[in-house]
Design an enzyme around this catalytic site. Structure first.
Site, PDB file in Angstrom:
ATOM      1  N   ASN A  60      52.384  43.113  32.322  1.00 34.81           N
ATOM      2  CA  ASN A  60      51.889  44.349  32.082  1.00 34.81           C
ATOM      3  C   ASN A  60      52.399  45.790  32.657  1.00 34.81           C
ATOM      4  OD1 ASN A  60      50.231  42.493  33.430  1.00 34.81           O
ATOM      5  ND2 ASN A  60      49.035  44.433  34.033  1.00 34.81           N
ATOM      6  N   CYS A  74      41.583  48.308  42.820  1.00 36.45           N
ATOM      7  CA  CYS A  74      40.819  47.393  43.383  1.00 36.45           C
ATOM      8  C   CYS A  74      39.244  47.370  43.387  1.00 36.45           C
ATOM      9  CB  CYS A  74      41.230  46.870  44.853  1.00 36.45           C
ATOM     10  SG  CYS A  74      40.619  47.706  46.034  1.00 36.45           S
TER      11      CYS A  74
HETATM   12  N1  PLP Z   1      46.308  40.264  30.249  1.00 41.20           N
HETATM   13  C1  PLP Z   1      47.344  41.256  30.186  1.00 41.20           C
HETATM   14  C2  PLP Z   1      48.739  40.965  30.540  1.00 41.20           C
HETATM   15  C3  PLP Z   1      46.670  42.592  30.241  1.00 41.20           C
HETATM   16  O1  PLP Z   1      47.937  43.661  30.207  1.00 41.20           O
HETATM   17  C4  PLP Z   1      45.364  42.667  29.932  1.00 41.20           C
HETATM   18  C5  PLP Z   1      44.877  44.124  29.919  1.00 41.20           C
HETATM   19  O2  PLP Z   1      45.381  45.257  30.395  1.00 41.20           O
HETATM   20  C6  PLP Z   1      44.405  41.743  29.913  1.00 41.20           C
HETATM   21  C7  PLP Z   1      44.809  40.533  30.079  1.00 41.20           C
HETATM   22  C8  PLP Z   1      43.043  41.998  29.551  1.00 41.20           C
HETATM   23  O3  PLP Z   1      42.788  42.416  28.305  1.00 41.20           O
HETATM   24  P1  PLP Z   1      41.490  43.097  27.556  1.00 41.20           P
HETATM   25  O4  PLP Z   1      41.561  44.450  28.177  1.00 41.20           O
HETATM   26  O5  PLP Z   1      41.569  42.932  26.483  1.00 41.20           O
HETATM   27  O6  PLP Z   1      40.283  42.508  28.427  1.00 41.20           O
END
Ligand code: PLP
Length: 411
Positions: free
Chosen positions: A152, A349
Site C-alpha cells: 500500500n 500510531c
Molecule cells: N490491507 C491493505 C494492503 C490496505 O492498504 C488496507 C487499507 O489501507 C487494508 C488492508 C485495510 O482495508 P480496509 O480499510 O478495507 O479495512
C-alpha cells in the site's frame, strides 16, 4: 477543487456504483435471509454480486465471503485458519512479512501472544520479498503463509505466485492481502494464483463504498468464523448482509474487470441497456500507468535530489513513493493540503503521532529517509489537468520548504 492524490487510502465511489446501490436503500431493502418475495429478490442481488466478484477473481461464487472490508478479511483469514490449531493444541507456525498492512501484522501479533509461532520475512532494498527466504523459513509445522500482493505504501508487487508454489510444496496454506491489487492487476485464482487459498479484497480501494469487502476462501479450506450468530455466508461470517454495499462491490468488480480488459468506456445502467459515458481520467489501465510514469518523471526532473522508493520493483500502476531527503514529509503533507492537494505518508500510531513507515524501515531506509517520503497515489479518475496542477504545486512547495531549512540541498 481539491486534487486527490491519496487513492490508496480510499478511491472515489463511481457514480454508476452509487446508481446500482440506490434502489437497495430506497425500495429493495428486504433482508436477504427473509423467506418472502422481497427477501428472495435481494438474495438474488447478493448472489449476482458474488458472481461478479468471482468473475473478477476467476473463482467460484461459492468461494466468496462478503465482509466489512480489508481489515476484517485479513483477520478472518489469519485467525480463521490458525485458531483451529490453537483449539486442537497443535503447534502451528505462520510466515508473513515485515511490510504487511497492520491488519495482518496486528492479527499476527495477537496470534503470537496466543501461542502461534510467527516469522516475519524482510524485503530487499526495493521492497520485494525474496521467495528463497520463504523456502528457508518453512518448517514442518508451518500452517499458513501470508504475503501481500501489492504494498500500500510503495506499490511494490510481491511474487505471490512463486511464494504460493513454495508454500504449497511444503503443505502450508497461502493467504494474500490483495487489497491494493484488486482492480489494478489481473487476479487469476485458477491460473497464476491457483495455489492461493485465501485472498482479501476491500471495496473502498476499488471504487466501491467504505465498509465493504470480501475474502476468497478456496473450496475445502477449513475456516473458523470471527463472528457467531447465524448461518450467513455459509457459516463463515454471521450477520445480516450489507446489501447496498455488496451490490456496490459487485458492480465495482464488473467495472474493474472491463477496465482491466482495456475496454475504454464506462457504463451507466445495467449491462443489457448500458449507456456509455465519458468519465474523465484514465480510461484504461495502460493510460493510468502512462499518467503515473509521466508524473513521476516530471517530479524527478523538477525536484532536485528526489528519489522514488521501490523504483526497481514491479509496481502497481498508480502509486509513487517519493523521497525528498532533508524535507519533512509530514510538514510537506500539511503544506500541500493547504494548497488543495491530498497526499499521505507513514502510518499513524496508536497515540495519533506519526511514526516513520515500518515498510520503508524494513527496506533499509533510515528513519530520516522514511520521514522524508511522501505517498502520491492516483485513481482511475485522476485527470491530466490535475497532474499538471500538482506538478506546479508540489515542486514549488518543496522549494519553499527547502529555502526555509538550514541544510544545503544542492545535489
Ligand atoms: N490491507 C491493505 C494492503 C490496505 O492498504 C488496507 C487499507 O489501507 C487494508 C488492508 C485495510 O482495508 P480496509 O480499510 O478495507 O479495512
Amino acid at each position: 477543487m481539491r486534487i486527490d492524490l491519496d487513492a490508496n487510502a480510499t478511491t472515489p465511489i463511481l457514480p454508476e456504483v452509487v446508481e446500482a446501490m440506490r434502489p437497495f436503500w430506497l425500495e429493495r431493502y428486504g433482508n436477504p435471509s427473509s423467506a418472502h418475495q422481497s427477501g428472495q429478490r435481494t438474495r438474488s442481488a447478493v448472489e449476482h454480486a458474488r458472481t461478479s466478484l468471482a468473475s473478477l477473481l476467476h473463482c467460484s461464487p461459492r468461494e466468496i465471503v462478503f465482509t466489512s472490508g480489508g481489515t476484517e478479511s485479513d483477520n478472518l483469514a489469519l485467525s480463521g485458519i490458525l485458531q483451529t490449531f490453537l483449539d486442537k493444541r497443535e503447534p502451528a507456525h505462520l510466515i508473513t512479512t515485515q511490510i504487511e498492512h497492520h491488519a495482518v501484522l496486528f492479527a499476527a501479533e495477537s496470534l503470537q501472544r496466543r501461542g502461534i509461532e510467527v516469522t516475519y520475512l524482510k524485503p530487499d532494498h526495493s521492497g520485494v520479498i525474496n521467495p528463497d527466504d520463504l523456502e528457508s523459513a518453512m518448517r514442518p509445522h508451518t500452517k499458513l503463509v501470508s504475503v501481500m500482493l501489492a504494498n500500500n505504501e510503495t506499490g511494490a508487487i510481491q511474487p505471490v505466485g512463486k511464494i504460493a508454489r513454495i508454500a504449497k510444496a511444503h503443505g502450508a496454506l497461502v493467504h494474500t492481502d490483495a487489497v491494493q491489487a484488486a482492480g489494478k492487476l489481473p487476479l487469476d485464482l485458477s491460473g497464476e494464483f491457483k495455489n492461493v487459498d485465501l485472498l482479501s479484497i476491500s471495496g473502498h480501494k476499488m471504487y466501491a463504498p467504505q465498509g465493504t469487502g470480501a475474502l476468497f476462501v478456496r473450496k475445502g479450506v477449513e475456516l473458523a468464523p470471527l463472528f457467531l450468530g447465524g448461518p450467513h455466508e455459509r457459516q463463515r461470517r454471521a450477520g445480516t448482509e450489507n446489501l447496498p454495499g455488496i451490490v456496490g462491490l459487485g458492480r465495482a468488480a464488473e467495472i474493474a474487470l472491463s477496465w482491466l480488459e482495456g475496454q475504454n468506456h464506462q457504463f451507466f445502467g445495467s449491462r443489457s441497456q448500458a449507456v456509455p459515458v465519458q468519465i474523465p481520467g484514465s480510461q484504461s489501465s495502460a493510460e493510468l500507468a502512462a499518467r503515473r510514469s509521466h508524473f513521476e518523471r516530471r517530479l524527478l526532473a523538477l525536484i532536485p535530489g528526489a528519489v522514488i522508493n521501490s523504483a526497481d520493483a514491479p509496481r502497481v500502476s498508480n502509486t509513487i513513493n517519493l523521497r525528498i531527503d532533508g524535507v519533512d514529509a509530514e510538514a510537506l503533507l500539511i503544506a500541500l493540503d493547504l494548497q488543495g492537494v491530498s497526499t499521505s505518508f507513514g502510518a499513524a500510531c496508536m497515540s495519533g503521532a506519526t511514526e516513520p513507515s515500518h515498510v520503508l524501515l524494513a527496506m533499509g531506509l533510515t528513519p530520516e529517509q522514511a520521514r522524508s517520503s511522501l505517498r502520491l497515489s492516483l485513481s482511475r479518475l485522476t485527470t491530466d489537468d490535475e497532474i499538471a496542477q500538482a506538478l506546479e504545486i508540489i515542486p514549488a512547495v518543496v522549494a519553499r520548504s527547502r529555502s526555509q531549512s538550514p541544510i544545503d540541498h544542492t545535489p
